[in-house]
Design a protein around this motif. Structure first.
Motif, short mmCIF file in Angstrom:
data_model
loop_
_atom_site.label_atom_id
_atom_site.label_comp_id
_atom_site.label_asym_id
_atom_site.label_seq_id
_atom_site.Cartn_x
_atom_site.Cartn_y
_atom_site.Cartn_z
N ALA A 197 -5.57 -14.53 -9.77
CA ALA A 197 -6.86 -15.23 -9.96
C ALA A 197 -7.86 -14.47 -10.82
CB ALA A 197 -7.49 -15.62 -8.62
N LYS A 255 -6.14 -15.33 -15.85
CA LYS A 255 -5.12 -15.31 -16.91
C LYS A 255 -4.88 -16.73 -17.45
CE LYS A 255 -2.05 -13.41 -14.12
NZ LYS A 255 -2.86 -13.14 -12.90
N GLY A 256 -4.58 -17.65 -16.53
CA GLY A 256 -4.27 -19.03 -16.93
C GLY A 256 -5.45 -19.68 -17.64
N THR A 257 -6.65 -19.46 -17.12
CA THR A 257 -7.87 -20.03 -17.72
C THR A 257 -8.05 -19.51 -19.14
OG1 THR A 257 -8.90 -20.19 -15.55
CG2 THR A 257 -10.39 -20.12 -17.45
N GLN A 314 5.44 -11.94 -2.78
CA GLN A 314 6.24 -10.85 -3.36
C GLN A 314 6.79 -11.24 -4.72
OE1 GLN A 314 9.26 -10.22 -0.43
NE2 GLN A 314 7.85 -9.32 1.03
N ARG A 366 5.74 -7.74 -14.64
CA ARG A 366 4.99 -7.33 -13.46
C ARG A 366 5.59 -6.10 -12.80
NH1 ARG A 366 1.70 -12.02 -10.69
NH2 ARG A 366 2.17 -13.53 -12.28
N GLN A 413 10.95 -4.95 -15.36
CA GLN A 413 10.79 -6.15 -16.21
C GLN A 413 10.32 -5.75 -17.61
OE1 GLN A 413 8.21 -9.02 -14.35
NE2 GLN A 413 9.61 -9.37 -12.63
N ARG A 464 -9.68 -22.65 -6.15
CA ARG A 464 -8.91 -23.15 -7.29
C ARG A 464 -8.25 -24.49 -6.98
NH1 ARG A 464 -4.68 -19.54 -10.21
NH2 ARG A 464 -4.23 -18.95 -8.06
N TYR A 520 -8.89 -25.89 -12.39
CA TYR A 520 -10.31 -26.08 -12.04
C TYR A 520 -10.70 -25.12 -10.93
CZ TYR A 520 -10.20 -30.43 -14.67
OH TYR A 520 -10.09 -31.34 -15.68
N ARG A 554 -0.39 -11.11 -2.23
CA ARG A 554 -0.21 -11.09 -3.68
C ARG A 554 -0.95 -9.91 -4.30
NH1 ARG A 554 -2.20 -17.00 -4.61
NH2 ARG A 554 -2.38 -16.39 -6.79
N ALA A 607 -17.12 -11.87 -15.74
CA ALA A 607 -18.15 -12.69 -16.39
C ALA A 607 -17.72 -14.16 -16.41
CB ALA A 607 -18.35 -12.18 -17.82
P1 AP5 Z 1 -6.77 -18.63 -13.03
O1 AP5 Z 1 -7.07 -18.72 -14.48
O2 AP5 Z 1 -5.94 -19.70 -12.43
O3 AP5 Z 1 -6.23 -17.17 -12.66
P2 AP5 Z 1 -4.80 -16.50 -12.89
O4 AP5 Z 1 -5.06 -15.07 -13.25
O5 AP5 Z 1 -3.98 -17.31 -13.81
O6 AP5 Z 1 -4.29 -16.53 -11.39
P3 AP5 Z 1 -2.87 -16.80 -10.74
O7 AP5 Z 1 -3.16 -16.97 -9.28
O8 AP5 Z 1 -2.15 -17.88 -11.43
O9 AP5 Z 1 -2.18 -15.45 -10.92
P4 AP5 Z 1 -1.01 -14.94 -10.09
O10 AP5 Z 1 -0.62 -13.78 -10.88
O11 AP5 Z 1 -1.32 -14.70 -8.67
O12 AP5 Z 1 -0.03 -16.19 -10.04
P5 AP5 Z 1 1.26 -16.58 -10.88
O13 AP5 Z 1 1.33 -18.03 -10.95
O14 AP5 Z 1 1.34 -15.81 -12.13
O15 AP5 Z 1 -8.19 -18.57 -12.28
C1 AP5 Z 1 -8.28 -18.56 -10.88
C2 AP5 Z 1 -9.47 -19.43 -10.42
O16 AP5 Z 1 -10.69 -18.82 -10.85
C3 AP5 Z 1 -9.49 -20.83 -11.02
O17 AP5 Z 1 -9.98 -21.74 -10.07
C4 AP5 Z 1 -10.44 -20.72 -12.22
O18 AP5 Z 1 -11.09 -21.95 -12.49
C5 AP5 Z 1 -11.41 -19.67 -11.74
N1 AP5 Z 1 -11.88 -18.81 -12.83
C6 AP5 Z 1 -11.15 -18.31 -13.87
N2 AP5 Z 1 -11.90 -17.54 -14.65
C7 AP5 Z 1 -13.16 -17.55 -14.12
C8 AP5 Z 1 -14.38 -16.92 -14.47
N3 AP5 Z 1 -14.48 -16.13 -15.55
N4 AP5 Z 1 -15.47 -17.13 -13.67
C9 AP5 Z 1 -15.38 -17.92 -12.55
N5 AP5 Z 1 -14.23 -18.53 -12.17
C10 AP5 Z 1 -13.13 -18.35 -12.95
O19 AP5 Z 1 2.40 -16.04 -9.89
C11 AP5 Z 1 2.63 -16.65 -8.64
C12 AP5 Z 1 3.81 -16.00 -7.95
O20 AP5 Z 1 5.00 -16.16 -8.74
C13 AP5 Z 1 3.70 -14.49 -7.72
O21 AP5 Z 1 3.03 -14.20 -6.51
C14 AP5 Z 1 5.19 -14.09 -7.67
O22 AP5 Z 1 5.75 -14.38 -6.41
C15 AP5 Z 1 5.82 -15.01 -8.70
N6 AP5 Z 1 5.88 -14.40 -10.04
C16 AP5 Z 1 5.11 -14.69 -11.12
N7 AP5 Z 1 5.41 -13.91 -12.17
C17 AP5 Z 1 6.41 -13.08 -11.74
C18 AP5 Z 1 7.15 -12.02 -12.35
N8 AP5 Z 1 6.91 -11.63 -13.62
N9 AP5 Z 1 8.08 -11.40 -11.61
C19 AP5 Z 1 8.33 -11.75 -10.33
N10 AP5 Z 1 7.67 -12.73 -9.69
C20 AP5 Z 1 6.71 -13.39 -10.38
#
Ligand code: AP5
Length: 222
Positions: A15, A18-20, A62, A94, A98, A129, A139, A169, A195
């Motif tokens: 969170a 990154k995605g945003t 994990q 991560r 990798q 989120r 969002y 996480r 920010a």
């Molecule tokens: P958002 O942009 O969604 O944040 P994000 O960094 O993309 O968060 P993720 O939760 O997607 O990251 P993650 O690493 O936990 O999950 P992933 O899917 O990669 O923003 C979050 C919220 O904040 C939103 O509501 C947004 O609107 C808000 N926001 C954003 N910017 C803002 C700002 N500046 N101010 C205010 N609000 C803001 O991974 C999920 C799972 O998949 C992992 O737990 C793991 O099990 C697995 N996985 C993924 N990649 C790997 C890998 N490489 N190896 C092994 N397992 C993996």
């Protein structure tokens, strides 16, 4: 003669935004966004064996085993669009293994972006989120509310977006981040991700445009 396409990695805690930021980057730069988490969630949605196995790990916050993740990301990076337009790799690598695997396959980034956000902010971001299943847009109920009632009515929540799961996480992230950073320290740029999203993007936009300018001018002098 054409310049080599841009290759970017973006990392940060759950969170951290990154995605945003990737949504904003791909609007302005012609890069292919490859998100490890999104690839895994499509496997789950498709009901594949890999998806079923991956979900067990994602449910516990994990890392999904390399035997699933490494090939999945590699295959996406090798697609013609990523090769031609460049890539924006989100949530991968991560772990040190990798990162090493990627290097062995010949994928090296130009820039490694690290979004820095204090932990107390991350939990609030996770809990608020929401995702639009139609457009895939991210969002936040407070910080990025949906534009219309229609969108608001169809928003969904990710299965791992609970207070308990984000703590797991975060723990996984803390255990691995230093090892990954050590491999890319020469090309790492730390960005303040606390920010508002437009301000975070302004920092990234400046970084990328300056990098491209510099690349162009070096090419011009050859
Ligand atoms: P958002 O942009 O969604 O944040 P994000 O960094 O993309 O968060 P993720 O939760 O997607 O990251 P993650 O690493 O936990 O999950 P992933 O899917 O990669 O923003 C979050 C919220 O904040 C939103 O509501 C947004 O609107 C808000 N926001 C954003 N910017 C803002 C700002 N500046 N101010 C205010 N609000 C803001 O991974 C999920 C799972 O998949 C992992 O737990 C793991 O099990 C697995 N996985 C993924 N990649 C790997 C890998 N490489 N190896 C092994 N397992 C993996």
């Amino acid at each position: 003669e054409e310049t080599e396409p841009l290759k970017i990695m973006i990392s940060g805690a759950p969170a951290s935004g990154k995605g945003t930021q990737c949504e904003l980057i791909t609007k302005n730069y012609k890069l292919v966004h490859i998100a490890a988490g999104d690839l895994l969630r499509s496997e789950i949605a498709a009901g594949t064996e890999n998806g079923k196995l991956a979900k067990e790990f994602m449910d516990k916050g994990q890392l999904v085993p390399n035997k699933i993740v490494v090939m999945m990301v590699k295959e996406r990076l090798m697609q013609p669009d990523s090769q031609r337009y460049g890539w924006l790799l989100d949530g991968y690598p991560r772990s040190l293994s990798q990162a090493t695997a990627l290097k062995e396959f010949g994928f090296e980034p130009d820039i490694f972006i690290l979004l820095e956000v204090p932990e107390e902010i991350l939990v609030e971001r996770v809990v608020g989120r929401r995702m639009d299943p139609v457009t895939g847009k991210i969002y936040h109920l407070k910080y990025s509310p949906p534009e219309t009632e229609e969108i608001a009515a169809r928003l969904t929540q990710r299965f791992d977006d609970t207070v308990e799961k984000v703590k797991l996480r975060l723990q996984t992230h803390r255990q691995n981040v230093e090892a990954v950073l050590s491999l890319y320290k020469d090309i790492t740029v730390k960005i303040n991700g606390a920010a508002p999203k437009e301000e975070v993007f302004a920092q990234i936009d400046k970084l990328l445009s300056e990098f491209l300018e510099q690349k162009k001018s070096t090419l011009g002098t050859v």
